[in-house]
Write a protein that holds these residues in place. Structure first.
Motif, PDB file in Angstrom:
ATOM      1  N   GLU A 105       0.842  -1.192   0.000  1.00 20.17           N
ATOM      2  CA  GLU A 105       0.000   0.000   0.000  1.00 20.17           C
ATOM      3  C   GLU A 105       0.878   1.243   0.000  1.00 20.17           C
ATOM      4  O   GLU A 105       1.771   1.394   0.840  1.00 20.17           O
ATOM      5  N   HIS A 106       0.626   2.116  -0.952  1.00 18.27           N
ATOM      6  CA  HIS A 106       1.398   3.355  -1.073  1.00 18.27           C
ATOM      7  C   HIS A 106       0.535   4.542  -0.686  1.00 18.27           C
ATOM      8  O   HIS A 106      -0.596   4.672  -1.138  1.00 18.27           O
ATOM      9  N   THR A 107       1.072   5.406   0.166  1.00 24.18           N
ATOM     10  CA  THR A 107       0.452   6.691   0.464  1.00 24.18           C
ATOM     11  C   THR A 107       1.503   7.772   0.237  1.00 24.18           C
ATOM     12  O   THR A 107       2.685   7.470   0.031  1.00 24.18           O
ATOM     13  N   GLU A 108       1.089   9.019   0.289  1.00 26.05           N
ATOM     14  CA  GLU A 108       2.045  10.104   0.066  1.00 26.05           C
ATOM     15  C   GLU A 108       3.092  10.165   1.175  1.00 26.05           C
ATOM     16  O   GLU A 108       4.209  10.632   0.954  1.00 26.05           O
ATOM     17  N   ALA A 109       2.738   9.721   2.370  1.00 20.83           N
ATOM     18  CA  ALA A 109       3.652   9.838   3.506  1.00 20.83           C
ATOM     19  C   ALA A 109       4.479   8.586   3.758  1.00 20.83           C
ATOM     20  O   ALA A 109       5.627   8.673   4.210  1.00 20.83           O
ATOM     21  N   MET A 110       3.923   7.398   3.465  1.00 21.06           N
ATOM     22  CA  MET A 110       4.574   6.168   3.880  1.00 21.06           C
ATOM     23  C   MET A 110       4.123   5.011   2.996  1.00 21.06           C
ATOM     24  O   MET A 110       3.076   5.065   2.352  1.00 21.06           O
ATOM     25  N   ASN A 111       4.951   3.955   2.963  1.00 21.89           N
ATOM     26  CA  ASN A 111       4.580   2.711   2.300  1.00 21.89           C
ATOM     27  C   ASN A 111       4.320   1.646   3.355  1.00 21.89           C
ATOM     28  O   ASN A 111       5.029   1.579   4.371  1.00 21.89           O
ATOM     29  N   TYR A 112       3.337   0.805   3.094  1.00 26.14           N
ATOM     30  CA  TYR A 112       2.981  -0.254   4.027  1.00 26.14           C
ATOM     31  C   TYR A 112       2.983  -1.590   3.286  1.00 26.14           C
ATOM     32  O   TYR A 112       2.608  -1.676   2.118  1.00 26.14           O
ATOM     33  N   LYS A 113       3.399  -2.620   3.997  1.00 30.99           N
ATOM     34  CA  LYS A 113       3.310  -3.974   3.453  1.00 30.99           C
ATOM     35  C   LYS A 113       2.716  -4.881   4.514  1.00 30.99           C
ATOM     36  O   LYS A 113       3.182  -4.918   5.648  1.00 30.99           O
ATOM     37  N   ARG A 114       1.668  -5.612   4.118  1.00 29.39           N
ATOM     38  CA  ARG A 114       1.033  -6.581   4.998  1.00 29.39           C
ATOM     39  C   ARG A 114       1.041  -7.922   4.277  1.00 29.39           C
ATOM     40  O   ARG A 114       0.745  -7.983   3.068  1.00 29.39           O
ATOM     41  N   ARG A 115       1.326  -8.997   4.997  1.00 34.20           N
ATOM     42  CA  ARG A 115       1.408 -10.286   4.328  1.00 34.20           C
ATOM     43  C   ARG A 115       1.043 -11.429   5.264  1.00 34.20           C
ATOM     44  O   ARG A 115       1.079 -11.284   6.485  1.00 34.20           O
ATOM     45  N   VAL A 116       0.693 -12.545   4.656  1.00 34.82           N
ATOM     46  CA  VAL A 116       0.430 -13.768   5.401  1.00 34.82           C
ATOM     47  C   VAL A 116       1.313 -14.868   4.832  1.00 34.82           C
ATOM     48  O   VAL A 116       1.630 -14.885   3.633  1.00 34.82           O
ATOM     49  N   VAL A 117       1.721 -15.774   5.702  1.00 33.23           N
ATOM     50  CA  VAL A 117       2.544 -16.914   5.314  1.00 33.23           C
ATOM     51  C   VAL A 117       1.620 -18.115   5.118  1.00 33.23           C
ATOM     52  O   VAL A 117       0.902 -18.515   6.032  1.00 33.23           O
ATOM     53  N   LEU A 118       1.641 -18.682   3.912  1.00 36.81           N
ATOM     54  CA  LEU A 118       0.799 -19.830   3.582  1.00 36.81           C
ATOM     55  C   LEU A 118       1.625 -20.857   2.819  1.00 36.81           C
ATOM     56  O   LEU A 118       2.730 -20.566   2.363  1.00 36.81           O
ATOM     57  N   THR A 119       1.081 -22.061   2.674  1.00 32.56           N
ATOM     58  CA  THR A 119       1.677 -22.988   1.722  1.00 32.56           C
ATOM     59  C   THR A 119       1.258 -22.543   0.323  1.00 32.56           C
ATOM     60  O   THR A 119       0.270 -21.817   0.148  1.00 32.56           O
ATOM     61  N   ALA A 120       1.989 -23.001  -0.675  1.00 33.36           N
ATOM     62  CA  ALA A 120       1.663 -22.618  -2.046  1.00 33.36           C
ATOM     63  C   ALA A 120       0.245 -23.039  -2.404  1.00 33.36           C
ATOM     64  O   ALA A 120      -0.497 -22.290  -3.051  1.00 33.36           O
ATOM     65  N   ASP A 121      -0.155 -24.234  -2.002  1.00 28.66           N
ATOM     66  CA  ASP A 121      -1.491 -24.717  -2.309  1.00 28.66           C
ATOM     67  C   ASP A 121      -2.560 -23.833  -1.676  1.00 28.66           C
ATOM     68  O   ASP A 121      -3.562 -23.478  -2.312  1.00 28.66           O
ATOM     69  N   GLU A 122      -2.361 -23.457  -0.418  1.00 26.44           N
ATOM     70  CA  GLU A 122      -3.315 -22.595   0.270  1.00 26.44           C
ATOM     71  C   GLU A 122      -3.389 -21.215  -0.380  1.00 26.44           C
ATOM     72  O   GLU A 122      -4.468 -20.640  -0.531  1.00 26.44           O
ATOM     73  N   ALA A 123      -2.229 -20.684  -0.766  1.00 24.57           N
ATOM     74  CA  ALA A 123      -2.192 -19.343  -1.347  1.00 24.57           C
ATOM     75  C   ALA A 123      -2.922 -19.294  -2.685  1.00 24.57           C
ATOM     76  O   ALA A 123      -3.726 -18.394  -2.947  1.00 24.57           O
ATOM     77  N   PHE A 124      -2.650 -20.267  -3.563  1.00 21.90           N
ATOM     78  CA  PHE A 124      -3.303 -20.264  -4.869  1.00 21.90           C
ATOM     79  C   PHE A 124      -4.802 -20.506  -4.734  1.00 21.90           C
ATOM     80  O   PHE A 124      -5.594 -19.962  -5.507  1.00 21.90           O
ATOM     81  N   THR A 125      -5.199 -21.299  -3.750  1.00 21.50           N
ATOM     82  CA  THR A 125      -6.626 -21.507  -3.514  1.00 21.50           C
ATOM     83  C   THR A 125      -7.286 -20.215  -3.065  1.00 21.50           C
ATOM     84  O   THR A 125      -8.373 -19.850  -3.550  1.00 21.50           O
ATOM     85  N   LEU A 126      -6.629 -19.494  -2.183  1.00 17.60           N
ATOM     86  CA  LEU A 126      -7.163 -18.224  -1.702  1.00 17.60           C
ATOM     87  C   LEU A 126      -7.330 -17.223  -2.843  1.00 17.60           C
ATOM     88  O   LEU A 126      -8.352 -16.547  -2.965  1.00 17.60           O
ATOM     89  N   LEU A 127      -6.324 -17.125  -3.705  1.00 20.80           N
ATOM     90  CA  LEU A 127      -6.344 -16.126  -4.781  1.00 20.80           C
ATOM     91  C   LEU A 127      -7.225 -16.544  -5.954  1.00 20.80           C
ATOM     92  O   LEU A 127      -7.738 -15.692  -6.669  1.00 20.80           O
TER      93      LEU A 127
END
Length: 282
Positions: free
Chosen positions: A108-130
């Motif tokens: 996420e980009h804003t004029e003041a700061m950048n933010y990164k949020r993430r979750v750790v998943l297995t590849a199978d779980e991640a592709f299923t989610l997306l």
């Protein structure tokens, strides 16, 4: 659509961070500029604890809408924008296994700061989610908000795989009292717009031969000593996105923002609209 219930078990020597708040300042460097810069600050550098003395291979699969909204928002320099990617830290095995650990990340980009949020998943779980917009109800409570945000983005924009970008990264921390910096160098940067998986493949070189991307990540302003060193080496900040540049090279054209986005931009930042519209139309 049915919900998916899973419990992710990750075996790691150190728990990865899942939330970042910082400025990310980018520079394009020649080999000489990199050598000159490192020679002046080498005594302050400490190799990152991840990888082999701070060196590791990264592969990111970027998602975007069919209309490439995330790309267009970047090119229009909207003051507030997001993008989503699936990131893999590549090991010895070039083929991604379904049980391998990956990160689903929101930038996420804003004029003041950048933010990164993430979750750790297995590849199978991640592709299923997306792929299926499925929300897990058995993940850790601290991951729930990010999972929900991912699902919202995927649903709202009908996100789909767009570009794969790969590179080797050398990461340093600055061991200096007024530093608080993390400096990374990305080299051998490549991309592909077909065969969009997180397996190693025959990618196309993204940057001119010998060029590297340096990023300085800092929570506040750049310390004066850093600014002076950059000036001495003739290194200037650039507005650069690996994803946007790879997409442009892959399709060999600049994607013009759609009318609805130009109208939205006019409403948000009318004082900049004439300049941006002239830039787009020219």
């Amino acid at each position: 659509m049915q919900s998916l219930y899973f419990l992710t078990i990750i075996k790691m020597t150190k728990k990865p961070l899942t939330s970042f708040e910082r400025k990310e300042i980018k520079f394009l460097l020649s080999k000489k500029q990199k050598q000159d810069f490192l020679s002046l600050i080498d005594r302050y550098l400490k190799a990152d604890e991840y990888g082999d003395k701070g060196k590791y291979q990264l592969m990111s699969l970027y998602y975007d809408s069919p209309e490439k909204d995330f790309y267009r928002e970047k090119k229009m320099r909207l003051p507030h924008r997001k993008k989503l990617r699936l990131r893999r830290y590549v090991g010895e095995n070039p083929k991604l296994q379904t049980s391998d650990q990956v990160f689903v990340e929101i930038k996420e980009h804003t004029e003041a700061m950048n933010y990164k949020r993430r979750v750790v998943l297995t590849a199978d779980e991640a592709f299923t989610l997306l792929r299926e917009w499925i929300m897990s109800r058995s993940i850790k409570p601290e991951d729930y908000a990010v999972i929900k945000e991912i699902e919202t983005l995927v649903s709202k924009y009908s996100l789909e795989p767009s570009v794969v970008v790969s590179y080797q990264r050398q990461a340093y921390k600055v061991d200096k009292k007024d530093g608080g910096l993390r400096i990374t160098f990305d080299q051998q940067v490549s991309y592909r717009i077909k065969q969009l998986s997180l397996d190693r493949s025959n990618d196309v070189q993204l940057l001119d031969n010998g060029m590297e991307i340096m990023e300085i990540k800092v929570k506040g302003e750049l310390p004066l000593w850093t600014q002076e060193t950059l000036k001495i080496c003739g290194i200037e900040q650039v507005n650069f996105s690996k994803y946007a540049y790879a997409l442009e090279k892959g399709i060999s054209e600049w994607l013009v923002p759609p009318i609805k986005m130009v109208v939205s931009w006019n409403l948000i930042h009318d004082h900049k609209s004439e300049f941006l519209l002239a830039e787009v139309l020219n």
